[in-house]
Design a protein around this motif. Structure first.
Motif, PDB file in Angstrom:
ATOM      1  N   GLU A  92      12.174 -33.811  50.411  1.00 44.67           N
ATOM      2  CA  GLU A  92      12.090 -32.488  49.794  1.00 44.67           C
ATOM      3  C   GLU A  92      11.167 -32.516  48.583  1.00 44.67           C
ATOM      4  O   GLU A  92      10.432 -31.559  48.329  1.00 44.67           O
ATOM      5  N   ALA A  93      11.210 -33.616  47.840  1.00 45.37           N
ATOM      6  CA  ALA A  93      10.339 -33.736  46.669  1.00 45.37           C
ATOM      7  C   ALA A  93       8.879 -33.659  47.098  1.00 45.37           C
ATOM      8  O   ALA A  93       8.061 -33.018  46.443  1.00 45.37           O
ATOM      9  N   ALA A  94       8.548 -34.294  48.234  1.00 40.89           N
ATOM     10  CA  ALA A  94       7.168 -34.254  48.729  1.00 40.89           C
ATOM     11  C   ALA A  94       6.764 -32.820  49.076  1.00 40.89           C
ATOM     12  O   ALA A  94       5.690 -32.351  48.701  1.00 40.89           O
ATOM     13  N   LEU A  95       7.656 -32.107  49.774  1.00 41.19           N
ATOM     14  CA  LEU A  95       7.381 -30.707  50.110  1.00 41.19           C
ATOM     15  C   LEU A  95       7.175 -29.904  48.834  1.00 41.19           C
ATOM     16  O   LEU A  95       6.272 -29.077  48.718  1.00 41.19           O
TER      17      LEU A  95
ATOM     18  N   ASN B  54      16.419 -36.821  48.998  1.00 41.55           N
ATOM     19  CA  ASN B  54      15.640 -35.818  48.276  1.00 41.55           C
ATOM     20  C   ASN B  54      14.145 -36.128  48.254  1.00 41.55           C
ATOM     21  O   ASN B  54      13.357 -35.260  47.904  1.00 41.55           O
ATOM     22  N   THR B  55      13.757 -37.372  48.609  1.00 43.78           N
ATOM     23  CA  THR B  55      12.335 -37.699  48.482  1.00 43.78           C
ATOM     24  C   THR B  55      11.485 -36.863  49.436  1.00 43.78           C
ATOM     25  O   THR B  55      10.380 -36.464  49.089  1.00 43.78           O
TER      26      THR B  55
END
Lengths: 270, 465
Positions: free
Chosen positions: A165-168, A162-163
């Motif tokens: 996706e978290a950045a996006l 998920n990291t």
């Protein structure tokens, strides 16, 4: 008593393993041209080596060292880049494709060097690629890349998927997310892969021998081979081998310490 | 779109993963500043809905609007929403401060402003003095606070939360619920919260959206959802309930357990099969008297802290759950009353199984992806399309899937006072509904048999033929 024998046995094995290396290292500190004769302590051979004046049967030794380092550096850098991208690709693919690519990735690692060398030689001839620097570097990239893949993949598994996706989600473009979030997490694996590639490229003889062509390109391993065939080993090889051994040893120690630290850190979190 | 205060509008969105339909025609509109919870069992499509809003998935059909703008093909990093992920997804190579500042730095916010804003959110989530800590050294609860801080520091118009408290222990979860609710009030931004915990949904939200199998079952306030569930799934999923097969005799009169009850519902028609739900705390229980509507015997009584939970059996074989402040010991003879207001009548989704199939041979019909033996049908030739109807209680399930013509998974079990109503997903993905007295486990793999004489087969006339 039992412990003593166990230790003595271990010491004996280690001694047998390292005896040749120690022998070379010791004889690098004498001037004798014949290996095995001790004519008193001297660092003259080291001096000769670094002044670069000496010429062996296969041209300049320092040129060969220089070639080896350049090839290893470029091959390791490109292999790290390719291997990392490949690992990311493999990680995000699913099912059959994933297994097939992993299988294909593992084959070159168990393939004997001679086979890899000959087949690459035939490929380069078939494609009409000039044999020399380029072909040797391409060949080294080929056999180094799978090792990078193998070192980066576990880091991807450890990463919380998920990291990215978290950045996006926080406003990073896919490129920024890769640079600022994914690469830093993969960096330890990439570094290990790079170091491994570098040492394997330094070490390689068979593949280089088949792909270097006829322009007289010499790396350290082919230089030693030619030198030995044309009558005796150049004495300056002794200090050179000693230095290489120490460098490689240091690199391996670094890799081990890094892994140990990572393991400790992981244990701490749990 | 934006003349009213709608912030998110989901219009007829569907989504498939491979062959599996995870969202089926979802429509939902969320108001500015609302706390909306999407609630459902795992695999119901709630997380997919959230990921579509965040932009990690694109809908196959339908449209998503945020703030009046069509968002279907807008990249996640260009959407005015931020997400708190289930497993936090903090960046392990950055410390607490840099994690929170990540979004602001990308936006190019000035350094001193970043510092003020980061410090302010850290204070808000109660993590002052932790800014230089390594995120790996934090506890689960602390990591979750950082994850929330990292999202709200960007001042999104909508905050998406994907089961943010599921990894925390019970006590911590309770505390965080209160804090989230307070945060929602102070920030004034829209929260879209996904959870499978019905208690959490009822505690936190202004609006609850109950989902199951990719379909929205009911949208309403927590009290609406609890007191007036629209179907058995919602009634069973939210809180404890007694669910009955019933018949609506006429307006304000419903019959179940063989007894006629007064109720307050109208407009269902006359003699229509319906479902009825009665909450356990809404059944009045008293020692045996002739003033009760029906009698029973207590079979078990458990102390639950505030109330006692009793299982009562009626002479007709119905089993009821009743909650009361007074204990009635096991073996006691009791009488019960259910008041009209406490009877919630729900339309039945279906009254029997109905499948579309093909006549394979004169005495075989293909439904659920398998060939079942049937009685020879007059006027229906092999290859004709047919509709096959089977009553719920005429389906036999077998333990060993090899004993059945077809096999399936039990996906949902509903207890209806005197029998179980099972939902079984057959091999081809269609559901078959089964009434049975036998006890089965959720996720059991079973064989399915239907006797030839229990199938009602009618030919489907081809359109335009």
């Amino acid at each position: 008593m039992k412990k003593f024998f166990a230790r003595a046995f271990l010491a004996l094995i280690l001694l047998l393993l390292y005896a040749p290396l120690i022998f070379i290292a010791i004889s690098s500190f004498t001037e004798s041209r014949v290996l095995g004769n001790w004519t008193g302590f001297s660092t003259k051979l080291y001096g000769n080596l670094f002044s670069g004046s000496m010429q062996g049967a296969a041209g300049s030794l320092m040129t060969a060292v220089y070639n080896t380092l350049i090839i290893a550096l470029i091959a390791a850098l490109v292999a790290t880049l390719l291997g990392t991208l490949a690992a990311i690709g493999i990680f995000y693919s699913r099912g059959r494709a994933k297994n097939a690519v992993m299988f294909l990735n593992n084959i070159p690692m168990v393939n004997p060097d001679v086979i890899t060398g000959v087949s690459l030689f035939l490929l380069f001839v078939f494609l009409g690629i000039t044999q020399g620097y380029v072909s040797v570097i391409l060949a080294h990239i080929t056999f180094c890349t799978p090792y990078v893949v193998l070192n980066v993949l576990p880091k991807l598994h450890q990463m919380n998927s998920n990291t990215y996706e978290a950045a996006l989600d926080l406003g990073a473009t896919p490129g920024q997310a890769l640079r600022k979030v994914m690469i830093p997490q993969l960096l330890p694996g990439m570094l290990t892969g790079f170091i491994l590639s570098f040492t394997m490229s330094l070490d390689d003889f068979a593949v280089t021998f088949f792909t270097r062509g006829t322009i007289g390109l010499e790396t350290l391993s082919t230089y030693i081979y030619t030198d030995a065939r044309k009558g005796g080993l150049t004495p300056e090889l002794r200090p050179l081998m000693t230095i290489i051994f120490i460098v490689v040893f240091a690199l391996l120690v670094i890799i081990n310490i890094r892994q140990e630290r990572a393991a400790k850190k992981k244990a701490l979190i749990k | 779109m934006s003349e009213d205060n709608t912030i998110i509008s989901i219009e007829h969105i569907s989504k498939k993963f491979g062959d599996k339909r995870v969202l089926d025609d979802i429509s939902l509109s969320i108001k500015k500043g609302e706390f909306v919870t999407i609630l459902g069992p795992s695999g119901c499509g709630k997380t997919t809905t959230l990921r579509i809003i965040a932009g990690f998935e694109t809908p196959d059909e339908g449209n998503l609007y945020i703030g009046g703008n069509l968002m279907n093909n807008v990249q996640p990093h260009k959407r005015p929403v931020n997400t708190v992920f289930q497993r936090y997804a903090l960046f392990p190579h950055l410390n607490v401060y840099d994690n929170i500042a990540f979004g602001l730095k990308l936006q190019g916010v000035a350094k001193d402003e970043i510092e003020t804003r980061v410090m302010r959110v850290l204070k808000m989530v109660g993590m002052t003095d932790y800014e230089w800590r390594n995120v790996d050294s934090l506890s689960g609860g602390q990591q979750q606070r950082v994850a929330i801080a990292r999202a709200i520091v960007n001042r999104p118009t909508v905050l998406l939360l994907d089961e943010p408290l599921s990894a925390l222990d019970h006590k911590m979860r309770k505390d965080m619920q209160i804090e989230l609710k307070q945060m929602h009030r102070t920030l004034g931004i829209t929260f879209v919260y996904v959870t499978h915990d019905q208690e959490e949904a009822l505690t936190l939200s202004d609006t609850v959206v109950v989902m199951n199998e990719g379909v929205i079952q009911q949208i309403g306030s927590p009290t609406d959802i609890y007191n007036e569930p629209v179907n058995c799934f919602v009634a069973d999923f939210i809180g404890e309930s007694n669910i009955f097969n019933a018949t609506m005799i006429e307006d304000r009169k419903v019959e179940f357990m063989g007894i006629e009850f007064d109720c307050v519902d109208e407009g269902f028609g006359e003699n229509v099969p319906v479902d009825v739900v009665v909450r356990p705390e809404d059944i009045y229980i008293m020692p045996r008297t002739d003033k009760g509507q029906f009698d029973g015997v207590v079979s078990s009584c458990i102390f639950k802290g505030v109330h006692y939970e009793m299982i009562v059996n009626t002479p007709d074989g119905y089993e009821l759950m009743i909650q009361d402040y007074n204990p009635f010991e096991a073996g006691m003879e009791v009488s019960m009353i259910i008041k009209p207001n406490d009877i919630q009548v729900m339309r039945k989704e279906r009254v029997c199984n109905s499948f579309e199939g093909v006549m394979a041979e004169a005495d075989h019909v293909e439904i659920l992806g398998c060939e079942f033996e049937c009685k020879p049908q007059e006027g229906i030739a092999a290859g004709d399309k047919v509709r096959v109807e089977v009553d719920f209680d005429k389906v036999d399930l077998t333990d060993d899937k090899r004993d059945g013509v077809c096999d399936g998974d039990i996906t949902f079990i509903l207890y209806k006072a005197d029998h179980y109503h099972l939902t079984v997903k057959a091999e081809n993905g269609e559901n078959i509904y089964v009434d049975t007295q036998d006890v089965w486990e959720d996720r059991d793999i079973v064989g399915i048999n239907i006797r030839p004489e229990d199938m009602r087969i009618t030919k489907i006339e081809e359109a335009g033929a």
